[in-house]
Write a protein that holds these residues in place. Sequence first.
Motif, short mmCIF file in Angstrom:
data_model
loop_
_atom_site.label_atom_id
_atom_site.label_comp_id
_atom_site.label_asym_id
_atom_site.label_seq_id
_atom_site.Cartn_x
_atom_site.Cartn_y
_atom_site.Cartn_z
N ALA A 140 19.06 46.55 21.31
CA ALA A 140 20.39 46.02 21.03
C ALA A 140 20.27 44.71 20.27
O ALA A 140 19.41 43.87 20.57
N GLY A 141 21.15 44.52 19.29
CA GLY A 141 21.18 43.29 18.52
C GLY A 141 22.04 42.24 19.16
O GLY A 141 22.97 42.53 19.92
N LEU A 142 21.73 40.99 18.86
CA LEU A 142 22.48 39.85 19.37
C LEU A 142 22.84 38.94 18.20
O LEU A 142 21.98 38.65 17.36
N ALA A 143 24.07 38.51 18.12
CA ALA A 143 24.46 37.60 17.06
C ALA A 143 23.64 36.32 17.15
O ALA A 143 23.70 35.61 18.16
N PHE A 144 22.85 36.06 16.11
CA PHE A 144 21.99 34.88 16.03
C PHE A 144 21.00 34.80 17.20
O PHE A 144 20.49 33.73 17.52
N GLY A 145 20.74 35.94 17.82
CA GLY A 145 19.77 35.98 18.91
C GLY A 145 20.22 35.26 20.15
O GLY A 145 19.37 34.81 20.94
N GLN A 146 21.53 35.17 20.40
CA GLN A 146 22.02 34.38 21.52
C GLN A 146 22.98 35.22 22.37
O GLN A 146 23.74 36.04 21.86
N CYS A 147 22.92 34.99 23.67
CA CYS A 147 23.89 35.61 24.58
C CYS A 147 24.24 34.62 25.67
O CYS A 147 23.65 33.55 25.77
N THR A 148 25.19 34.98 26.49
CA THR A 148 25.59 34.12 27.60
C THR A 148 24.81 34.50 28.86
O THR A 148 24.26 35.61 28.97
N ALA A 149 24.82 33.59 29.82
CA ALA A 149 24.19 33.88 31.10
C ALA A 149 24.86 35.07 31.78
O ALA A 149 24.20 35.86 32.46
N ALA A 150 26.17 35.22 31.56
CA ALA A 150 26.88 36.35 32.17
C ALA A 150 26.38 37.67 31.61
O ALA A 150 26.21 38.65 32.35
N THR A 151 26.13 37.72 30.30
CA THR A 151 25.59 38.94 29.70
C THR A 151 24.19 39.22 30.23
O THR A 151 23.84 40.36 30.53
N LEU A 152 23.38 38.17 30.35
CA LEU A 152 22.03 38.35 30.87
C LEU A 152 22.07 38.88 32.29
O LEU A 152 21.29 39.76 32.67
N SER A 153 23.00 38.36 33.09
CA SER A 153 23.14 38.83 34.46
C SER A 153 23.55 40.30 34.50
O SER A 153 23.04 41.08 35.31
N ALA A 154 24.46 40.69 33.59
CA ALA A 154 24.87 42.08 33.53
C ALA A 154 23.72 42.99 33.12
O ALA A 154 23.56 44.11 33.63
N LEU A 155 22.90 42.53 32.19
CA LEU A 155 21.73 43.31 31.77
C LEU A 155 20.75 43.50 32.92
O LEU A 155 20.10 44.54 33.03
N ALA A 156 20.63 42.48 33.77
CA ALA A 156 19.71 42.56 34.90
C ALA A 156 20.06 43.72 35.82
O ALA A 156 19.18 44.28 36.49
N ALA A 157 21.33 44.07 35.88
CA ALA A 157 21.75 45.18 36.74
C ALA A 157 21.46 46.54 36.12
O ALA A 157 21.60 47.57 36.79
N MET A 158 21.07 46.54 34.83
CA MET A 158 20.89 47.80 34.11
C MET A 158 19.44 48.20 33.92
O MET A 158 19.08 49.37 34.11
N ALA A 159 18.60 47.24 33.51
CA ALA A 159 17.24 47.64 33.12
C ALA A 159 16.36 46.41 32.98
O ALA A 159 16.85 45.30 32.72
#
Length: 389
Positions: A245-264
């Motif tokens: 998955a791509g990220l705008a300018f290689g940046q995300c929020t902590a909330a997105t990172l937390s959501a990803l942690a629940a997936m894989a």
Amino acid sequence: MSAPPPPIIKGWCPGALRPMQSGDGLVVRVRPHGGCLSRAQVAGLAELAQAHGNGLVDFSARANLQLRGIRPAGHAAVLGGLNALGLLDPDPETESARNIMVTPFWQSGDGTIALARALETRLGHAVTHEGLRLPGKFGFSVDCAGSPVLRQASADIRLERTPSGALLLYPDGADKGRLVEDHEAAEQALTLANWFVRSGGVCNGRGRMAAHVRRTPLPPGYDVAVPDLPPFVARPGPTPGGWMAGLAFGQCTAATLSALAAMAPLRLTPWRMIVAEGLNAPPALVDLLPADDPLLRVAACTGAPACPQALAPVRTLATDLAPHVPAHTFLHVSGCAKGCAHPQAAPLTLVAQPEGFALIRHGTTTDQPIACNLSAELLRTHPELMTKD
């Protein structure tokens, strides 16, 4: 026209034990072991970013993760958290040397992770017990899962598989390498690193392999041709390791990172993309870009005011210009001449100056511009200025 102040070249990358001060607080770089983060580690990093930083997380061009805006008073707590997650090195010297990039497309049992672990262990021993001191940006790539994909990423010593499956070790910038067995690859890579140091590759604590091999003959035994391959182009979508998955300018929020942690679990890449291990469909998260998003055609650094060296904000401008970047072209917008977001040449480059932006075609931020003092407003109004003759 006033000349821009020369950027301060620090010659080293931030770490956890040695963070870098930026305009929005401390930048704490985390170097995952083997380029991978478990779900528990991803969740823990999200918590640290939210509790002690500004809630923003960067994925770097060296396949690392950075917590931004860390408050100095919270740095000790961040280190404690990283240690509990198994992501803290024993000392700054070991941390600085552990620049090992791993292909995100490895498969279980293909030997990639075993090679990366052996190299990390051998490198740590060399730093701790043998006094090896490599430049802060010196790094290794373990690119052994099929056809190489990391050649355009920054590394100084490379391990790749040949088309026949043999393991090839070679210095970056050289057209010859040597075949090695898996069990000796880490030792041979460190032998090559020591040759780089002993043969004069380091000057005032800095140095890169590609520049060194242009002026220094290779050591004996490096006589196997490095296969010539077309550049790898990274795109979001299914990969052998999971969904990229791509990220705008290689940046995300902590909330997105937390959501990803629940997936894989996550595998990090040098393309400011992430691989969600084992997923065969895109995670439905707002920070993640679809394959046709024009933001994938631009790179931009943090810019002002978050970076004290930047002469202008750049990400808003890059976002506005992205839809006007032709397909199969790439735009780099840099806040200063350092070009941190994209050190390589790009078809189109805009570099902030005291009185606007300089436009460079097919070059880096330090190459000769074809136009100067282009205001952000002018570029937004007439984006065709970037490409017209």
